[in-house]
Motif scaffolding. Structure first.
Motif, PDB file in Angstrom:
ATOM      1  N   UNK A  12      27.267  18.600  66.842  1.00 15.84           N
ATOM      2  CA  UNK A  12      26.117  19.434  66.498  1.00 15.84           C
ATOM      3  C   UNK A  12      25.821  19.395  65.002  1.00 15.84           C
ATOM      4  N   UNK A  13      26.859  19.328  64.191  1.00 19.24           N
ATOM      5  CA  UNK A  13      26.648  19.312  62.745  1.00 19.24           C
ATOM      6  C   UNK A  13      25.959  18.030  62.298  1.00 19.24           C
ATOM      7  N   UNK A  14      26.093  16.954  63.076  1.00 19.36           N
ATOM      8  CA  UNK A  14      25.374  15.724  62.748  1.00 19.36           C
ATOM      9  C   UNK A  14      23.868  15.941  62.863  1.00 19.36           C
ATOM     10  N   UNK A  15      23.439  16.648  63.905  1.00 19.67           N
ATOM     11  CA  UNK A  15      22.016  16.923  64.085  1.00 19.67           C
ATOM     12  C   UNK A  15      21.509  17.860  62.979  1.00 19.67           C
ATOM     13  N   UNK A  16      22.300  18.878  62.673  1.00 23.30           N
ATOM     14  CA  UNK A  16      21.947  19.792  61.593  1.00 23.30           C
ATOM     15  C   UNK A  16      21.896  19.031  60.263  1.00 23.30           C
ATOM     16  N   UNK A  17      22.883  18.172  60.035  1.00 21.50           N
ATOM     17  CA  UNK A  17      22.905  17.381  58.805  1.00 21.50           C
ATOM     18  C   UNK A  17      21.721  16.445  58.702  1.00 21.50           C
ATOM     19  N   UNK A  18      21.266  15.906  59.825  1.00 15.02           N
ATOM     20  CA  UNK A  18      20.094  15.033  59.827  1.00 15.02           C
ATOM     21  C   UNK A  18      18.867  15.779  59.301  1.00 15.02           C
ATOM     22  N   UNK A  19      18.653  16.996  59.790  1.00 20.04           N
ATOM     23  CA  UNK A  19      17.516  17.781  59.331  1.00 20.04           C
ATOM     24  C   UNK A  19      17.628  18.098  57.834  1.00 20.04           C
ATOM     25  N   UNK A  20      18.816  18.417  57.404  1.00 21.22           N
ATOM     26  CA  UNK A  20      19.001  18.751  55.990  1.00 21.22           C
ATOM     27  C   UNK A  20      18.782  17.530  55.098  1.00 21.22           C
ATOM     28  N   UNK A  21      19.255  16.377  55.537  1.00 19.73           N
ATOM     29  CA  UNK A  21      19.005  15.155  54.774  1.00 19.73           C
ATOM     30  C   UNK A  21      17.511  14.851  54.723  1.00 19.73           C
ATOM     31  N   UNK A  22      16.820  15.010  55.827  1.00 19.00           N
ATOM     32  CA  UNK A  22      15.386  14.726  55.861  1.00 19.00           C
ATOM     33  C   UNK A  22      14.631  15.559  54.831  1.00 19.00           C
ATOM     34  N   UNK A  23      15.019  16.823  54.689  1.00 22.13           N
ATOM     35  CA  UNK A  23      14.364  17.649  53.678  1.00 22.13           C
ATOM     36  C   UNK A  23      14.727  17.188  52.271  1.00 22.13           C
ATOM     37  N   UNK A  24      15.965  16.765  52.091  1.00 23.60           N
ATOM     38  CA  UNK A  24      16.424  16.348  50.757  1.00 23.60           C
ATOM     39  C   UNK A  24      15.712  15.091  50.274  1.00 23.60           C
ATOM     40  N   UNK A  25      15.288  14.222  51.200  1.00 25.42           N
ATOM     41  CA  UNK A  25      14.659  12.957  50.793  1.00 25.42           C
ATOM     42  C   UNK A  25      13.173  12.919  51.129  1.00 25.42           C
ATOM     43  N   UNK A  26      12.593  14.077  51.450  1.00 24.95           N
ATOM     44  CA  UNK A  26      11.197  14.121  51.911  1.00 24.95           C
ATOM     45  C   UNK A  26      10.230  13.522  50.897  1.00 24.95           C
ATOM     46  N   UNK A  27      10.520  13.656  49.615  1.00 29.21           N
ATOM     47  CA  UNK A  27       9.598  13.179  48.583  1.00 29.21           C
ATOM     48  C   UNK A  27       9.971  11.799  48.049  1.00 29.21           C
ATOM     49  N   UNK A  28      10.885  11.134  48.706  1.00 28.87           N
ATOM     50  CA  UNK A  28      11.330   9.820  48.217  1.00 28.87           C
ATOM     51  C   UNK A  28      10.874   8.729  49.161  1.00 28.87           C
ATOM     52  N   UNK A  29      10.510   7.596  48.579  1.00 22.10           N
ATOM     53  CA  UNK A  29      10.113   6.451  49.395  1.00 22.10           C
ATOM     54  C   UNK A  29      11.013   5.244  49.146  1.00 22.10           C
ATOM     55  N   UNK A  30      12.168   5.503  48.503  1.00 21.62           N
ATOM     56  CA  UNK A  30      13.090   4.417  48.165  1.00 21.62           C
ATOM     57  C   UNK A  30      14.375   4.492  48.970  1.00 21.62           C
ATOM     58  N   UNK A  31      14.356   5.213  50.094  1.00 20.48           N
ATOM     59  CA  UNK A  31      15.584   5.476  50.848  1.00 20.48           C
ATOM     60  C   UNK A  31      15.514   4.836  52.232  1.00 20.48           C
ATOM     61  N   UNK A  32      16.581   4.153  52.598  1.00 21.35           N
ATOM     62  CA  UNK A  32      16.779   3.659  53.965  1.00 21.35           C
ATOM     63  C   UNK A  32      17.970   4.411  54.554  1.00 21.35           C
ATOM     64  N   UNK A  33      17.788   4.995  55.726  1.00 19.99           N
ATOM     65  CA  UNK A  33      18.863   5.713  56.412  1.00 19.99           C
ATOM     66  C   UNK A  33      19.395   4.843  57.544  1.00 19.99           C
ATOM     67  N   UNK A  34      20.701   4.658  57.557  1.00 18.57           N
ATOM     68  CA  UNK A  34      21.355   3.847  58.590  1.00 18.57           C
ATOM     69  C   UNK A  34      22.456   4.682  59.231  1.00 18.57           C
ATOM     70  N   UNK A  35      22.473   4.706  60.567  1.00 23.53           N
ATOM     71  CA  UNK A  35      23.477   5.468  61.309  1.00 23.53           C
ATOM     72  C   UNK A  35      24.684   4.590  61.608  1.00 23.53           C
ATOM     73  N   UNK A  36      25.861   5.143  61.358  1.00 28.06           N
ATOM     74  CA  UNK A  36      27.126   4.456  61.631  1.00 28.06           C
ATOM     75  C   UNK A  36      27.975   5.316  62.579  1.00 28.06           C
ATOM     76  N   UNK A  37      28.831   4.690  63.377  1.00 22.02           N
ATOM     77  CA  UNK A  37      29.564   5.446  64.400  1.00 22.02           C
ATOM     78  C   UNK A  37      30.780   6.197  63.878  1.00 22.02           C
TER      79      UNK A  37
END
Length: 318
Positions: A12-37
Protein backbone atom coordinates in the motif's frame (compact mmCIF):
# COMPACT_ATOMS: atom_id res chain seq x y z
CA UNK A 1 16.92 12.31 -14.52
CA UNK A 2 15.83 8.72 -14.08
CA UNK A 3 14.05 7.89 -10.82
CA UNK A 4 13.78 4.18 -10.12
CA UNK A 5 10.94 3.15 -7.81
CA UNK A 6 11.84 -0.15 -6.20
CA UNK A 7 8.50 -1.32 -4.87
CA UNK A 8 5.97 -4.11 -4.63
CA UNK A 9 2.59 -3.51 -6.26
CA UNK A 10 0.92 -5.29 -3.33
CA UNK A 11 2.46 -2.75 -0.93
CA UNK A 12 0.00 0.00 0.00
CA UNK A 13 2.83 2.40 0.76
CA UNK A 14 4.06 1.98 -2.82
CA UNK A 15 0.77 3.38 -4.12
CA UNK A 16 0.86 6.19 -1.57
CA UNK A 17 4.50 6.88 -2.47
CA UNK A 18 3.58 7.02 -6.16
CA UNK A 19 1.09 9.82 -5.51
CA UNK A 20 3.58 11.72 -3.38
CA UNK A 21 6.30 11.42 -6.02
CA UNK A 22 3.89 12.63 -8.71
CA UNK A 23 3.25 15.80 -6.74
CA UNK A 24 6.96 16.30 -6.09
CA UNK A 25 7.81 16.20 -9.82
CA UNK A 26 4.62 17.82 -11.17
CA UNK A 27 6.49 20.90 -12.41
CA UNK A 28 9.43 19.04 -13.93
CA UNK A 29 9.79 17.78 -17.47
CA UNK A 30 13.26 16.25 -17.07
CA UNK A 31 12.23 13.15 -15.10
CA UNK A 32 11.76 9.55 -16.23
CA UNK A 33 10.15 7.20 -13.71
CA UNK A 34 11.01 3.50 -13.95
CA UNK A 35 9.46 0.78 -11.78
CA UNK A 36 11.71 -1.95 -10.39
CA UNK A 37 10.64 -5.11 -8.53
CA UNK A 38 10.68 -5.66 -4.79
CA UNK A 39 8.93 -8.50 -2.94
CA UNK A 40 7.46 -7.75 0.49
CA UNK A 41 5.99 -11.26 0.73
CA UNK A 42 8.20 -13.68 -1.24
CA UNK A 43 6.34 -16.71 0.14
CA UNK A 44 2.90 -15.53 -1.00
CA UNK A 45 0.98 -18.25 -2.88
CA UNK A 46 0.57 -18.29 -6.66
CA UNK A 47 -3.12 -19.04 -6.17
CA UNK A 48 -4.70 -16.17 -4.28
CA UNK A 49 -5.90 -16.64 -0.72
CA UNK A 50 -8.57 -14.29 0.70
CA UNK A 51 -6.81 -11.89 3.07
CA UNK A 52 -9.22 -12.64 5.92
CA UNK A 53 -8.22 -16.28 5.70
CA UNK A 54 -4.53 -15.45 5.32
CA UNK A 55 -4.66 -13.30 8.44
CA UNK A 56 -5.50 -16.36 10.52
CA UNK A 57 -1.96 -17.64 9.88
CA UNK A 58 0.13 -16.74 12.99
CA UNK A 59 3.22 -16.16 10.84
CA UNK A 60 1.33 -13.67 8.67
CA UNK A 61 0.07 -11.87 11.76
CA UNK A 62 3.61 -11.71 13.16
CA UNK A 63 5.02 -10.33 9.89
CA UNK A 64 2.36 -7.61 9.73
CA UNK A 65 3.01 -6.60 13.32
CA UNK A 66 6.72 -6.28 12.50
CA UNK A 67 5.86 -3.92 9.63
CA UNK A 68 3.99 -1.58 11.96
CA UNK A 69 5.36 -1.80 15.51
CA UNK A 70 2.88 -0.66 18.11
CA UNK A 71 -0.17 -1.29 15.95
CA UNK A 72 -2.32 -4.36 15.46
CA UNK A 73 -2.81 -5.41 11.82
CA UNK A 74 -6.38 -4.09 12.00
CA UNK A 75 -5.20 -0.73 13.37
CA UNK A 76 -2.55 -0.53 10.68
CA UNK A 77 -5.13 -1.13 7.94
CA UNK A 78 -7.20 1.76 9.30
CA UNK A 79 -4.12 3.97 9.40
CA UNK A 80 -3.21 3.13 5.80
CA UNK A 81 -6.79 3.75 4.67
CA UNK A 82 -6.72 7.21 6.26
CA UNK A 83 -3.37 8.09 4.66
CA UNK A 84 -4.52 6.77 1.27
CA UNK A 85 -7.71 8.85 1.46
CA UNK A 86 -5.65 11.95 2.26
CA UNK A 87 -3.61 11.27 -0.89
CA UNK A 88 -6.76 11.05 -3.01
CA UNK A 89 -6.69 7.27 -3.36
CA UNK A 90 -10.15 5.89 -2.98
CA UNK A 91 -12.57 4.52 -2.30
CA UNK A 92 -9.89 2.41 -0.59
CA UNK A 93 -10.62 -1.30 -0.13
CA UNK A 94 -7.14 -2.36 0.85
CA UNK A 95 -5.60 -5.74 0.15
CA UNK A 96 -8.33 -8.35 -0.34
CA UNK A 97 -5.96 -11.12 -1.41
CA UNK A 98 -2.66 -12.60 -0.41
CA UNK A 99 -1.07 -13.58 -3.70
CA UNK A 100 2.32 -13.69 -5.39
CA UNK A 101 3.17 -10.50 -7.26
CA UNK A 102 5.75 -12.27 -9.46
CA UNK A 103 3.76 -12.16 -12.70
CA UNK A 104 2.82 -8.53 -12.07
CA UNK A 105 6.50 -7.68 -11.73
CA UNK A 106 7.32 -9.68 -14.84
CA UNK A 107 4.66 -7.74 -16.74
CA UNK A 108 6.09 -4.44 -15.48
CA UNK A 109 9.64 -5.39 -16.48
CA UNK A 110 8.47 -6.42 -19.94
CA UNK A 111 6.43 -3.23 -20.34
CA UNK A 112 9.51 -1.10 -19.71
CA UNK A 113 11.63 -3.21 -22.04
CA UNK A 114 9.08 -3.38 -24.88
CA UNK A 115 6.95 -0.22 -24.56
CA UNK A 116 8.84 2.32 -22.46
CA UNK A 117 8.52 4.03 -19.12
CA UNK A 118 5.23 5.86 -19.77
CA UNK A 119 3.35 2.64 -20.53
CA UNK A 120 5.08 0.94 -17.60
CA UNK A 121 3.95 3.72 -15.25
CA UNK A 122 0.37 3.43 -16.52
CA UNK A 123 0.58 -0.31 -15.90
CA UNK A 124 1.88 0.19 -12.35
CA UNK A 125 -1.03 2.56 -11.70
CA UNK A 126 -3.49 0.04 -13.12
CA UNK A 127 -2.12 -2.85 -11.09
CA UNK A 128 -2.29 -1.00 -7.79
CA UNK A 129 -5.72 0.47 -8.59
CA UNK A 130 -7.01 -3.03 -9.37
CA UNK A 131 -5.54 -4.45 -6.16
CA UNK A 132 -6.27 -1.72 -3.61
CA UNK A 133 -9.29 0.11 -5.03
CA UNK A 134 -11.15 -2.61 -6.94
CA UNK A 135 -10.15 -5.50 -4.69
CA UNK A 136 -9.06 -7.69 -7.62
CA UNK A 137 -6.64 -10.63 -7.62
CA UNK A 138 -3.58 -9.44 -9.56
CA UNK A 139 -2.15 -12.95 -9.58
CA UNK A 140 -4.97 -13.93 -11.97
CA UNK A 141 -3.82 -13.88 -15.60
CA UNK A 142 -7.26 -12.63 -16.72
CA UNK A 143 -6.96 -9.64 -14.39
CA UNK A 144 -3.41 -8.98 -15.58
CA UNK A 145 -4.62 -9.13 -19.17
CA UNK A 146 -7.34 -6.58 -18.48
CA UNK A 147 -4.96 -4.21 -16.68
CA UNK A 148 -2.30 -4.53 -19.40
CA UNK A 149 -4.77 -3.76 -22.19
CA UNK A 150 -6.10 -0.72 -20.33
CA UNK A 151 -2.53 0.53 -19.86
CA UNK A 152 -1.78 0.21 -23.57
CA UNK A 153 0.47 -2.84 -23.32
CA UNK A 154 -1.40 -5.11 -25.70
CA UNK A 155 1.41 -7.62 -26.19
CA UNK A 156 1.85 -8.13 -22.44
CA UNK A 157 -0.76 -10.86 -21.88
CA UNK A 158 0.71 -13.04 -24.63
CA UNK A 159 4.22 -12.61 -23.25
CA UNK A 160 3.06 -13.79 -19.83
CA UNK A 161 2.12 -17.14 -21.36
CA UNK A 162 5.81 -17.65 -22.24
CA UNK A 163 9.00 -17.50 -20.20
CA UNK A 164 9.58 -13.91 -21.33
CA UNK A 165 10.83 -11.66 -18.56
CA UNK A 166 11.66 -14.43 -16.10
CA UNK A 167 15.44 -13.91 -16.16
CA UNK A 168 15.04 -10.13 -16.43
CA UNK A 169 12.83 -10.04 -13.32
CA UNK A 170 15.18 -12.31 -11.38
CA UNK A 171 18.16 -10.14 -12.35
CA UNK A 172 16.35 -6.98 -11.30
CA UNK A 173 15.46 -8.48 -7.92
CA UNK A 174 19.12 -9.40 -7.46
CA UNK A 175 20.20 -5.89 -8.46
CA UNK A 176 17.90 -4.46 -5.82
CA UNK A 177 19.37 -6.79 -3.21
CA UNK A 178 22.90 -5.89 -4.31
CA UNK A 179 22.11 -2.18 -4.14
CA UNK A 180 20.84 -2.59 -0.56
CA UNK A 181 17.20 -1.80 -1.36
CA UNK A 182 15.40 -2.87 1.81
CA UNK A 183 12.11 -0.97 1.76
CA UNK A 184 9.08 -0.68 -0.52
CA UNK A 185 9.00 1.91 -1.91
CA UNK A 186 12.56 3.17 -2.30
CA UNK A 187 13.31 6.04 -4.68
CA UNK A 188 16.73 5.58 -6.27
CA UNK A 189 18.70 7.90 -8.54
CA UNK A 190 22.06 6.41 -9.44
CA UNK A 191 23.50 5.23 -6.13
CA UNK A 192 21.53 7.70 -4.01
CA UNK A 193 18.32 6.51 -2.39
CA UNK A 194 15.38 7.68 -0.33
CA UNK A 195 13.63 4.86 1.52
CA UNK A 196 9.93 4.79 2.28
CA UNK A 197 6.84 6.69 1.17
CA UNK A 198 8.17 10.04 2.31
CA UNK A 199 6.15 13.24 1.99
CA UNK A 200 6.14 15.09 -1.31
CA UNK A 201 8.25 17.79 0.32
CA UNK A 202 10.84 15.26 1.49
CA UNK A 203 10.97 13.70 -1.96
CA UNK A 204 11.39 17.14 -3.53
CA UNK A 205 14.22 17.96 -1.13
CA UNK A 206 15.88 14.63 -1.91
CA UNK A 207 15.75 15.29 -5.65
CA UNK A 208 16.97 18.87 -5.24
CA UNK A 209 19.94 17.75 -3.16
CA UNK A 210 21.20 15.04 -5.50
CA UNK A 211 24.86 15.22 -6.42
CA UNK A 212 25.80 14.82 -10.06
CA UNK A 213 27.36 11.43 -10.64
CA UNK A 214 29.63 10.24 -13.46
CA UNK A 215 28.24 7.72 -15.90
CA UNK A 216 29.40 4.20 -15.09
CA UNK A 217 29.61 1.48 -17.77
CA UNK A 218 27.00 -1.24 -17.39
CA UNK A 219 29.62 -3.95 -17.01
CA UNK A 220 31.26 -2.07 -14.11
CA UNK A 221 27.91 -1.89 -12.33
CA UNK A 222 27.41 -5.62 -12.86
CA UNK A 223 30.78 -6.33 -11.27
CA UNK A 224 29.94 -4.09 -8.32
CA UNK A 225 26.56 -5.72 -7.83
CA UNK A 226 28.04 -9.21 -8.06
CA UNK A 227 30.64 -8.23 -5.43
CA UNK A 228 27.84 -6.90 -3.24
CA UNK A 229 25.93 -10.18 -3.54
CA UNK A 230 29.04 -12.05 -2.45
CA UNK A 231 29.08 -9.82 0.65
CA UNK A 232 25.40 -10.74 1.12
CA UNK A 233 26.43 -14.44 0.94
CA UNK A 234 24.50 -15.01 -2.27
CA UNK A 235 27.06 -16.58 -4.63
CA UNK A 236 24.38 -18.03 -6.91
CA UNK A 237 22.89 -14.56 -7.32
CA UNK A 238 26.36 -13.22 -8.08
CA UNK A 239 26.80 -15.84 -10.79
CA UNK A 240 23.46 -14.84 -12.32
CA UNK A 241 24.64 -11.25 -12.66
CA UNK A 242 28.06 -12.36 -13.88
CA UNK A 243 26.66 -14.51 -16.69
CA UNK A 244 26.79 -11.80 -19.41
CA UNK A 245 30.29 -10.76 -18.31
CA UNK A 246 31.53 -14.33 -18.49
CA UNK A 247 30.25 -14.43 -22.08
CA UNK A 248 31.60 -11.04 -23.17
CA UNK A 249 34.73 -10.66 -21.03
CA UNK A 250 35.83 -14.26 -20.56
CA UNK A 251 39.53 -13.32 -20.56
CA UNK A 252 39.25 -10.56 -17.96
CA UNK A 253 41.08 -11.76 -14.80
CA UNK A 254 38.85 -9.73 -12.46
CA UNK A 255 35.72 -11.34 -13.91
CA UNK A 256 37.23 -14.80 -13.71
CA UNK A 257 38.44 -14.39 -10.12
CA UNK A 258 35.03 -13.16 -8.99
CA UNK A 259 33.38 -16.07 -10.81
CA UNK A 260 35.79 -18.49 -9.12
CA UNK A 261 34.90 -17.03 -5.72
CA UNK A 262 31.21 -17.47 -6.50
CA UNK A 263 31.71 -21.04 -7.70
CA UNK A 264 33.68 -21.78 -4.53
CA UNK A 265 31.06 -20.12 -2.35
CA UNK A 266 28.26 -22.15 -3.95
CA UNK A 267 30.22 -25.42 -3.64
CA UNK A 268 30.68 -25.75 -7.42
CA UNK A 269 34.24 -26.80 -6.75
CA UNK A 270 35.11 -28.39 -10.08
CA UNK A 271 34.01 -25.23 -11.88
CA UNK A 272 36.09 -23.14 -9.49
CA UNK A 273 39.08 -25.38 -10.17
CA UNK A 274 38.60 -25.06 -13.95
CA UNK A 275 38.66 -21.28 -13.70
CA UNK A 276 41.54 -21.08 -11.21
CA UNK A 277 44.04 -23.52 -12.77
CA UNK A 278 44.95 -21.32 -15.76
CA UNK A 279 44.88 -18.22 -13.55
CA UNK A 280 47.56 -19.70 -11.28
CA UNK A 281 49.74 -20.33 -14.32
CA UNK A 282 49.11 -16.87 -15.76
CA UNK A 283 49.48 -15.02 -12.43
CA UNK A 284 52.05 -16.97 -10.39
CA UNK A 285 52.60 -14.05 -8.00
CA UNK A 286 48.89 -13.57 -7.24
CA UNK A 287 48.80 -15.19 -3.84
CA UNK A 288 45.08 -14.64 -3.36
CA UNK A 289 44.44 -16.78 -6.46
CA UNK A 290 46.85 -19.39 -5.09
CA UNK A 291 45.07 -19.39 -1.73
CA UNK A 292 41.64 -19.80 -3.36
CA UNK A 293 42.97 -22.51 -5.64
CA UNK A 294 44.57 -24.32 -2.71
CA UNK A 295 41.37 -24.17 -0.67
CA UNK A 296 39.41 -25.46 -3.65
CA UNK A 297 41.75 -28.42 -4.06
CA UNK A 298 41.58 -29.05 -0.33
CA UNK A 299 37.77 -29.18 -0.37
CA UNK A 300 37.97 -31.56 -3.32
CA UNK A 301 40.03 -33.91 -1.14
CA UNK A 302 43.29 -33.21 -3.00
CA UNK A 303 45.25 -32.12 0.04
CA UNK A 304 48.70 -33.02 -1.30
CA UNK A 305 48.13 -30.84 -4.39
CA UNK A 306 46.65 -28.06 -2.27
CA UNK A 307 49.45 -27.67 0.28
CA UNK A 308 52.15 -26.03 -1.93
CA UNK A 309 49.71 -23.31 -2.99
CA UNK A 310 48.45 -22.74 0.57
CA UNK A 311 51.99 -22.54 1.93
CA UNK A 312 52.94 -19.93 -0.67
CA UNK A 313 49.83 -17.89 0.10
CA UNK A 314 50.52 -18.00 3.86
CA UNK A 315 54.18 -17.07 3.37
CA UNK A 316 53.20 -14.08 1.24
CA UNK A 317 50.86 -12.80 3.94
CA UNK A 318 53.53 -12.87 6.69
Amino acid sequence: MRIEIWADVVCAWAYIGKRRLERAIADRDDVEVVWRPFRIDPSAPVTALPMDEAMRDPLMDEALRACAPGLTPAENRVRISEVAAAEGLGPWRGASWRVSSHDAHRLLALAHERAGSAVQDALAEGLMHAYFIEGRDIGDRAVLRDVALRAGFAEGPGLLETEAGELLTRELLLQGKARKVRTSPSFVVGNQALAGAQTSEAIGDFLAGLRRQPDVPAEVNRMRWAESLMEERDPLGALTLLRPLLADFADDPAVRILAARAYFGSAQLNRARTVLEPLVEQRPDDFYVRMLYGRTLQRLGLDAQAQPHLRLAVAASD
